[in-house]
Design a protein around this motif. Sequence first.
Motif, PDB file in Angstrom:
ATOM      1  N   ALA A 131       1.221  -1.047  -0.052  1.00 23.98           N
ATOM      2  CA  ALA A 131      -0.304   0.057   0.027  1.00 23.98           C
ATOM      3  C   ALA A 131       0.976   1.168   0.172  1.00 23.98           C
ATOM      4  O   ALA A 131       0.899   2.016  -0.355  1.00 23.98           O
ATOM      5  CB  ALA A 131      -0.868  -0.317   0.916  1.00 23.98           C
ATOM      6  N   ASP A 132       1.671   1.477   0.883  1.00 25.57           N
ATOM      7  CA  ASP A 132       2.802   2.131   0.734  1.00 25.57           C
ATOM      8  C   ASP A 132       3.554   2.907  -0.418  1.00 25.57           C
ATOM      9  O   ASP A 132       3.784   4.079  -1.241  1.00 25.57           O
ATOM     10  CB  ASP A 132       3.744   2.113   2.261  1.00 25.57           C
ATOM     11  N   ALA A 133       3.869   1.903  -1.402  1.00 21.61           N
ATOM     12  CA  ALA A 133       4.606   1.669  -2.547  1.00 21.61           C
ATOM     13  C   ALA A 133       3.613   2.308  -3.252  1.00 21.61           C
ATOM     14  O   ALA A 133       4.050   2.647  -4.625  1.00 21.61           O
ATOM     15  CB  ALA A 133       5.314   0.231  -2.943  1.00 21.61           C
ATOM     16  N   THR A 134       2.860   2.010  -3.267  1.00 25.03           N
ATOM     17  CA  THR A 134       1.648   2.640  -4.385  1.00 25.03           C
ATOM     18  C   THR A 134       1.033   2.911  -4.552  1.00 25.03           C
ATOM     19  O   THR A 134       0.331   3.978  -5.323  1.00 25.03           O
ATOM     20  CB  THR A 134       1.284   0.667  -4.871  1.00 25.03           C
ATOM     21  N   GLY A 135       0.085   3.852  -3.217  1.00 23.22           N
ATOM     22  CA  GLY A 135      -0.451   5.117  -2.850  1.00 23.22           C
ATOM     23  C   GLY A 135      -1.997   4.471  -2.632  1.00 23.22           C
ATOM     24  O   GLY A 135      -2.922   5.286  -1.902  1.00 23.22           O
ATOM     25  N   LEU A 136      -2.084   3.227  -2.459  1.00 27.83           N
ATOM     26  CA  LEU A 136      -3.308   2.430  -2.466  1.00 27.83           C
ATOM     27  C   LEU A 136      -3.897   2.512  -0.553  1.00 27.83           C
ATOM     28  O   LEU A 136      -2.602   2.508  -0.082  1.00 27.83           O
ATOM     29  CB  LEU A 136      -3.635   0.770  -2.582  1.00 27.83           C
ATOM     30  N   THR A 137      -5.026   2.115  -0.388  1.00 29.58           N
ATOM     31  CA  THR A 137      -5.209   1.661   0.905  1.00 29.58           C
ATOM     32  C   THR A 137      -5.251   0.825   1.356  1.00 29.58           C
ATOM     33  O   THR A 137      -5.024  -0.502   0.489  1.00 29.58           O
ATOM     34  CB  THR A 137      -6.690   2.945   0.911  1.00 29.58           C
ATOM     35  N   GLY A 138      -4.888   0.375   2.474  1.00 33.17           N
ATOM     36  CA  GLY A 138      -4.699  -0.785   3.218  1.00 33.17           C
ATOM     37  C   GLY A 138      -6.316  -1.735   2.906  1.00 33.17           C
ATOM     38  O   GLY A 138      -6.744  -2.828   2.462  1.00 33.17           O
ATOM     39  N   ASP A 139      -7.429  -1.076   2.712  1.00 35.36           N
ATOM     40  CA  ASP A 139      -8.788  -1.869   2.297  1.00 35.36           C
ATOM     41  C   ASP A 139      -8.702  -1.859   0.710  1.00 35.36           C
ATOM     42  O   ASP A 139      -8.852  -3.042   0.538  1.00 35.36           O
ATOM     43  CB  ASP A 139      -9.690  -0.825   2.639  1.00 35.36           C
ATOM     44  N   GLU A 140      -7.976  -1.265   0.419  1.00 35.53           N
ATOM     45  CA  GLU A 140      -8.574  -1.456  -1.080  1.00 35.53           C
ATOM     46  C   GLU A 140      -7.094  -2.352  -1.463  1.00 35.53           C
ATOM     47  O   GLU A 140      -7.473  -3.410  -2.379  1.00 35.53           O
ATOM     48  CB  GLU A 140      -7.605  -0.049  -2.656  1.00 35.53           C
ATOM     49  N   VAL A 141      -6.031  -3.012  -1.646  1.00 31.45           N
ATOM     50  CA  VAL A 141      -4.997  -3.843  -0.574  1.00 31.45           C
ATOM     51  C   VAL A 141      -5.897  -4.590  -0.813  1.00 31.45           C
ATOM     52  O   VAL A 141      -6.035  -5.939  -1.400  1.00 31.45           O
ATOM     53  CB  VAL A 141      -4.023  -3.791  -0.203  1.00 31.45           C
ATOM     54  N   THR A 142      -6.532  -5.093   0.150  1.00 32.92           N
ATOM     55  CA  THR A 142      -7.361  -6.234   1.176  1.00 32.92           C
ATOM     56  C   THR A 142      -8.033  -7.077  -0.478  1.00 32.92           C
ATOM     57  O   THR A 142      -9.381  -7.567  -0.759  1.00 32.92           O
ATOM     58  CB  THR A 142      -7.525  -6.123   1.958  1.00 32.92           C
ATOM     59  N   GLN A 143      -9.426  -5.676  -0.859  1.00 34.85           N
ATOM     60  CA  GLN A 143      -9.939  -5.735  -1.964  1.00 34.85           C
ATOM     61  C   GLN A 143      -9.607  -5.847  -3.417  1.00 34.85           C
ATOM     62  O   GLN A 143     -10.394  -7.446  -4.049  1.00 34.85           O
ATOM     63  CB  GLN A 143     -10.679  -4.010  -2.327  1.00 34.85           C
ATOM     64  N   LEU A 144      -8.440  -5.757  -3.447  1.00 30.70           N
ATOM     65  CA  LEU A 144      -7.629  -6.250  -4.985  1.00 30.70           C
ATOM     66  C   LEU A 144      -7.693  -7.800  -3.986  1.00 30.70           C
ATOM     67  O   LEU A 144      -7.516  -8.540  -5.488  1.00 30.70           O
ATOM     68  CB  LEU A 144      -6.807  -5.732  -5.319  1.00 30.70           C
ATOM     69  N   ARG A 145      -6.892  -8.050  -3.252  1.00 32.04           N
ATOM     70  CA  ARG A 145      -6.544  -9.603  -3.376  1.00 32.04           C
ATOM     71  C   ARG A 145      -8.465 -10.467  -3.125  1.00 32.04           C
ATOM     72  O   ARG A 145      -7.974 -12.064  -3.533  1.00 32.04           O
ATOM     73  CB  ARG A 145      -6.413  -9.669  -1.658  1.00 32.04           C
ATOM     74  N   ASP A 146      -9.287  -9.861  -2.708  1.00 30.99           N
ATOM     75  CA  ASP A 146     -10.267 -10.712  -2.605  1.00 30.99           C
ATOM     76  C   ASP A 146     -11.282 -11.121  -3.960  1.00 30.99           C
ATOM     77  O   ASP A 146     -11.417 -11.843  -4.402  1.00 30.99           O
ATOM     78  CB  ASP A 146     -10.979  -9.716  -1.658  1.00 30.99           C
ATOM     79  N   ALA A 164      -0.834  -4.477  -8.760  1.00 30.37           N
ATOM     80  CA  ALA A 164      -1.201  -2.725  -8.224  1.00 30.37           C
ATOM     81  C   ALA A 164      -0.859  -1.171  -7.684  1.00 30.37           C
ATOM     82  O   ALA A 164      -1.804  -0.956  -8.007  1.00 30.37           O
ATOM     83  CB  ALA A 164      -0.529  -3.083  -6.548  1.00 30.37           C
ATOM     84  N   LYS A 165       0.421  -0.909  -9.276  1.00 34.98           N
ATOM     85  CA  LYS A 165       0.955   0.035  -9.820  1.00 34.98           C
ATOM     86  C   LYS A 165      -0.402   0.618 -10.095  1.00 34.98           C
ATOM     87  O   LYS A 165      -1.053   1.807 -10.711  1.00 34.98           O
ATOM     88  CB  LYS A 165       2.160   0.201 -10.300  1.00 34.98           C
ATOM     89  N   LEU A 166      -0.777  -0.443 -10.998  1.00 32.61           N
ATOM     90  CA  LEU A 166      -1.813  -0.595 -12.637  1.00 32.61           C
ATOM     91  C   LEU A 166      -3.337   0.053 -12.138  1.00 32.61           C
ATOM     92  O   LEU A 166      -3.853   0.372 -12.113  1.00 32.61           O
ATOM     93  CB  LEU A 166      -1.939  -1.724 -13.402  1.00 32.61           C
ATOM     94  N   ALA A 167      -3.493  -0.679 -10.993  1.00 36.76           N
ATOM     95  CA  ALA A 167      -4.567  -0.933 -10.564  1.00 36.76           C
ATOM     96  C   ALA A 167      -4.870   0.712  -9.977  1.00 36.76           C
ATOM     97  O   ALA A 167      -5.835   1.310  -9.609  1.00 36.76           O
ATOM     98  CB  ALA A 167      -4.700  -1.564  -8.982  1.00 36.76           C
ATOM     99  N   ALA A 168      -3.597   1.358  -8.514  1.00 33.40           N
ATOM    100  CA  ALA A 168      -4.205   2.612  -8.324  1.00 33.40           C
ATOM    101  C   ALA A 168      -4.460   3.622  -9.221  1.00 33.40           C
ATOM    102  O   ALA A 168      -5.076   4.784  -8.852  1.00 33.40           O
ATOM    103  CB  ALA A 168      -2.685   2.623  -7.242  1.00 33.40           C
ATOM    104  N   SER A 169      -3.907   3.899 -10.885  1.00 30.34           N
ATOM    105  CA  SER A 169      -3.665   4.395 -11.893  1.00 30.34           C
ATOM    106  C   SER A 169      -5.123   4.262 -11.763  1.00 30.34           C
ATOM    107  O   SER A 169      -5.648   5.628 -11.884  1.00 30.34           O
ATOM    108  CB  SER A 169      -3.072   4.304 -12.647  1.00 30.34           C
ATOM    109  N   LEU A 170      -6.216   3.393 -12.402  1.00 30.25           N
ATOM    110  CA  LEU A 170      -7.415   3.056 -12.427  1.00 30.25           C
ATOM    111  C   LEU A 170      -8.018   3.356 -11.299  1.00 30.25           C
ATOM    112  O   LEU A 170      -8.643   4.402 -11.326  1.00 30.25           O
ATOM    113  CB  LEU A 170      -7.643   1.896 -12.657  1.00 30.25           C
ATOM    114  N   LEU A 171      -7.539   3.358  -9.953  1.00 33.59           N
ATOM    115  CA  LEU A 171      -8.215   3.776  -9.700  1.00 33.59           C
ATOM    116  C   LEU A 171      -8.732   5.162  -8.787  1.00 33.59           C
ATOM    117  O   LEU A 171      -9.822   6.235  -8.368  1.00 33.59           O
ATOM    118  CB  LEU A 171      -8.091   3.521  -7.822  1.00 33.59           C
ATOM    119  N   GLY A 172      -7.229   6.345  -9.223  1.00 36.68           N
ATOM    120  CA  GLY A 172      -7.232   7.443  -8.879  1.00 36.68           C
ATOM    121  C   GLY A 172      -7.636   8.152 -10.060  1.00 36.68           C
ATOM    122  O   GLY A 172      -8.171   9.277  -9.872  1.00 36.68           O
ATOM    123  N   GLY A 173      -8.297   7.296 -11.284  1.00 33.11           N
ATOM    124  CA  GLY A 173      -9.676   8.085 -12.371  1.00 33.11           C
ATOM    125  C   GLY A 173     -10.732   7.785 -11.915  1.00 33.11           C
ATOM    126  O   GLY A 173     -11.330   8.015 -13.045  1.00 33.11           O
ATOM    127  N   GLY A 174     -11.111   7.346 -11.375  1.00 29.52           N
ATOM    128  CA  GLY A 174     -12.759   7.517 -10.413  1.00 29.52           C
ATOM    129  C   GLY A 174     -12.928   5.760 -10.478  1.00 29.52           C
ATOM    130  O   GLY A 174     -14.210   6.162 -10.239  1.00 29.52           O
TER     131      GLY A 174
END
Length: 242
Positions: A131-146, A164-174
């Motif tokens: 989460a720290d490396a990608t800017g995701l929240t802990g909850d987002e990491v858990t959801q991506l894993r789930d 996770a990096k690519l996911a963070a970019s998409l999540l940052g876009g809304g």
Amino acid sequence: MKSLTIGEVLNRLKDEFSDITISKIRFLEAEGLISPDRTESGYRKFTGEDIDRLRYVLRAQRDRYLPLRVIKDELARLDAGLPVAGAPGEEPASAPSPSPDTGEASPPVDAPASVFDLPAAEVQLTSAELADATGLTGDEVTQLRDHGLLGPGPTHDGHDLQVAKLAASLLGGGLEVRHLRMYRQFADREAALAEQLVSPLLRQRNPDSRRSAVEQAERVVAAGGALHQALLARQLRALLGP
């Protein structure tokens, strides 16, 4: 100061940084925050400047709670001789020297040559570190894993870091994590198609056939990705107009 191995660097820093691990040092190298030299056999050689740079990164994480992307920007500014607002007085060592032939920084000795050569085993991150490396929240990491976009854990490798990096970019876009499930479904279908193509080669069980299978799979990855991009661009052009 003589060069140090990664284990010696760990021993030198662990009193100040109790959570430091060899995997974390490797991860920071993979992210481009430190660039130790290598021996002819591929072992890392850390200088005093490398250790100072690593200490700067670790202190910025611990004392100022900065994400790695911000620390990387600070390092770039300091390497260029520019001031950094709010940074401590110490300055890290400079960035790797440019190659005399091209003027560009020399790539790491073990830089991946193929999409199948990502250094997954070189990186082992906890969910919090990911989460720290990608800017995701802990909850987002858990959801991506789930949702199956990340491995089951408890640690995550280099492949998970890339996802996770690519996911963070998409999540940052809304988008929301639930919207990203379709990418996993696309990947599963493409993997099944690639399996149909390469399975006859893999059954032959010889090095030449395996190389051919890898080349075939890489063509599927490259061409499939390009086709997806072209089709999506056509749809978006129709939506957005000229």
